[in-house]
Design a protein around this motif. Structure first.
Motif, mmCIF file in Angstrom:
data_model
loop_
_atom_site.group_PDB
_atom_site.id
_atom_site.type_symbol
_atom_site.label_atom_id
_atom_site.label_comp_id
_atom_site.label_asym_id
_atom_site.label_seq_id
_atom_site.Cartn_x
_atom_site.Cartn_y
_atom_site.Cartn_z
ATOM 1 N N VAL A 15 23.191 62.151 -5.966
ATOM 2 C CA VAL A 15 22.566 61.782 -4.692
ATOM 3 C C VAL A 15 21.240 61.063 -4.949
ATOM 4 O O VAL A 15 20.940 60.047 -4.316
ATOM 5 C CB VAL A 15 22.363 63.017 -3.784
ATOM 6 N N LEU A 16 20.461 61.566 -5.886
ATOM 7 C CA LEU A 16 19.201 60.892 -6.235
ATOM 8 C C LEU A 16 19.453 59.489 -6.778
ATOM 9 O O LEU A 16 18.729 58.545 -6.430
ATOM 10 C CB LEU A 16 18.413 61.716 -7.258
ATOM 11 N N VAL A 17 20.469 59.353 -7.611
ATOM 12 C CA VAL A 17 20.829 58.023 -8.129
ATOM 13 C C VAL A 17 21.211 57.109 -6.978
ATOM 14 O O VAL A 17 20.797 55.947 -6.932
ATOM 15 C CB VAL A 17 21.968 58.116 -9.172
ATOM 16 N N GLN A 18 21.995 57.632 -6.022
ATOM 17 C CA GLN A 18 22.374 56.801 -4.883
ATOM 18 C C GLN A 18 21.150 56.384 -4.073
ATOM 19 O O GLN A 18 21.041 55.227 -3.663
ATOM 20 C CB GLN A 18 23.368 57.502 -3.960
ATOM 21 N N ILE A 19 20.242 57.294 -3.836
ATOM 22 C CA ILE A 19 19.045 56.962 -3.061
ATOM 23 C C ILE A 19 18.237 55.875 -3.772
ATOM 24 O O ILE A 19 17.808 54.894 -3.145
ATOM 25 C CB ILE A 19 18.204 58.223 -2.794
ATOM 26 N N LEU A 20 18.034 56.018 -5.066
ATOM 27 C CA LEU A 20 17.309 54.993 -5.837
ATOM 28 C C LEU A 20 18.067 53.672 -5.842
ATOM 29 O O LEU A 20 17.474 52.600 -5.692
ATOM 30 C CB LEU A 20 17.052 55.480 -7.264
ATOM 31 N N TYR A 21 19.376 53.741 -6.013
ATOM 32 C CA TYR A 21 20.225 52.541 -6.002
ATOM 33 C C TYR A 21 20.108 51.844 -4.649
ATOM 34 O O TYR A 21 19.997 50.625 -4.571
ATOM 35 C CB TYR A 21 21.669 52.961 -6.280
ATOM 36 N N ASN A 22 20.115 52.643 -3.576
ATOM 37 C CA ASN A 22 19.961 52.083 -2.229
ATOM 38 C C ASN A 22 18.623 51.368 -2.090
ATOM 39 O O ASN A 22 18.564 50.251 -1.571
ATOM 40 C CB ASN A 22 20.059 53.180 -1.169
ATOM 41 N N PHE A 23 17.543 52.033 -2.525
ATOM 42 C CA PHE A 23 16.214 51.437 -2.409
ATOM 43 C C PHE A 23 16.106 50.144 -3.201
ATOM 44 O O PHE A 23 15.587 49.145 -2.705
ATOM 45 C CB PHE A 23 15.127 52.405 -2.896
ATOM 46 N N VAL A 24 16.568 50.161 -4.413
ATOM 47 C CA VAL A 24 16.379 49.005 -5.293
ATOM 48 C C VAL A 24 17.388 47.900 -4.992
ATOM 49 O O VAL A 24 17.015 46.780 -4.638
ATOM 50 C CB VAL A 24 16.459 49.424 -6.774
ATOM 51 N N PHE A 25 18.661 48.205 -5.136
ATOM 52 C CA PHE A 25 19.673 47.148 -5.090
ATOM 53 C C PHE A 25 20.135 46.810 -3.682
ATOM 54 O O PHE A 25 20.207 45.631 -3.323
ATOM 55 C CB PHE A 25 20.868 47.518 -5.974
ATOM 56 N N LEU A 26 20.447 47.816 -2.875
ATOM 57 C CA LEU A 26 20.977 47.505 -1.550
ATOM 58 C C LEU A 26 19.911 46.973 -0.607
ATOM 59 O O LEU A 26 20.190 46.110 0.227
ATOM 60 C CB LEU A 26 21.703 48.718 -0.968
ATOM 61 N N THR A 27 18.684 47.431 -0.751
ATOM 62 C CA THR A 27 17.602 46.875 0.067
ATOM 63 C C THR A 27 17.333 45.425 -0.317
ATOM 64 O O THR A 27 17.189 44.561 0.558
ATOM 65 C CB THR A 27 16.324 47.719 -0.072
ATOM 66 N N ALA A 28 17.295 45.146 -1.614
ATOM 67 C CA ALA A 28 17.106 43.761 -2.063
ATOM 68 C C ALA A 28 18.271 42.884 -1.617
ATOM 69 O O ALA A 28 18.080 41.740 -1.188
ATOM 70 C CB ALA A 28 16.960 43.714 -3.580
ATOM 71 N N ALA A 29 19.471 43.435 -1.687
ATOM 72 C CA ALA A 29 20.648 42.676 -1.268
ATOM 73 C C ALA A 29 20.614 42.399 0.230
ATOM 74 O O ALA A 29 20.924 41.286 0.674
ATOM 75 C CB ALA A 29 21.913 43.446 -1.638
ATOM 76 N N ALA A 30 20.230 43.391 1.021
ATOM 77 C CA ALA A 30 20.145 43.190 2.469
ATOM 78 C C ALA A 30 19.083 42.154 2.822
ATOM 79 O O ALA A 30 19.277 41.326 3.716
ATOM 80 C CB ALA A 30 19.848 44.515 3.169
ATOM 81 N N THR A 31 17.984 42.173 2.096
ATOM 82 C CA THR A 31 16.928 41.185 2.313
ATOM 83 C C THR A 31 17.422 39.785 1.973
ATOM 84 O O THR A 31 17.201 38.831 2.733
ATOM 85 C CB THR A 31 15.682 41.533 1.473
#
Length: 150
Positions: free
Chosen positions: A117-133
């Motif tokens: 879950v922590l890995v997913q949260i970090l992955y979301n912050f780093v990769f998915l947020t950058a991707a959404a931007t």
């Protein structure tokens, strides 16, 4: 992609094949991250390719499905993730975690599950947020006729 998620033999993964399970999970996440970063770079550098938006959206969906598959396999370990029994449950838990809602009906109890879950949260912050931007920037460029200058 969703059909593949439901058709993949995920029952063969889990605690009875931990090395294979963790290797596939890590490789899938790394591959999606690398492909996302390439698409993000291309958007930021204004590389002329009309498929950035589609590629980024598909890769974001793929990341969600990889985490869902990981949770589904992890739930085979007794006490790791309570309330998660089906692939729909895994997809639901991934979406709830991604949205930071946390209803509490499915919960990561084991240390390994909490680490994922922590890995997913970090992955979301780093990769998915950058991707959404980058996806937003790509769409804005298409709608507005190109990148906006300041």
């Amino acid at each position: 992609m969703v059909a593949a998620y439901f058709l993949l033999p995920l029952n063969r993964l889990g605690p009875h094949r931990p090395v294979l399970s963790w290797t596939l999970f890590a490789l899938a996440l790394a591959l999606v991250a690398a492909l996302l970063m390439r698409q993000i770079r291309d958007v930021l550098l204004h590389t002329p390719d009309g498929r950035h938006g589609l590629a980024i959206a598909l890769l974001m969906c793929l990341a969600v499905l990889v985490f869902s598959a990981g949770y589904f396999a992890l739930a085979k370990q007794p006490g790791a993730v309570t309330g998660l029994e089906t692939r729909i449950d895994a997809l639901y838990f991934t979406a709830v975690t991604l949205a930071t809602i946390g209803y509490g009906d499915i919960a990561a109890h084991g240390q390994t599950a909490r680490a994922v879950v922590l890995v997913q949260i970090l992955y979301n912050f780093v990769f998915l947020t950058a991707a959404a931007t980058a996806l937003s920037r790509s769409w804005r460029g298409r709608i507005g006729g190109g990148p906006r200058s300041r």
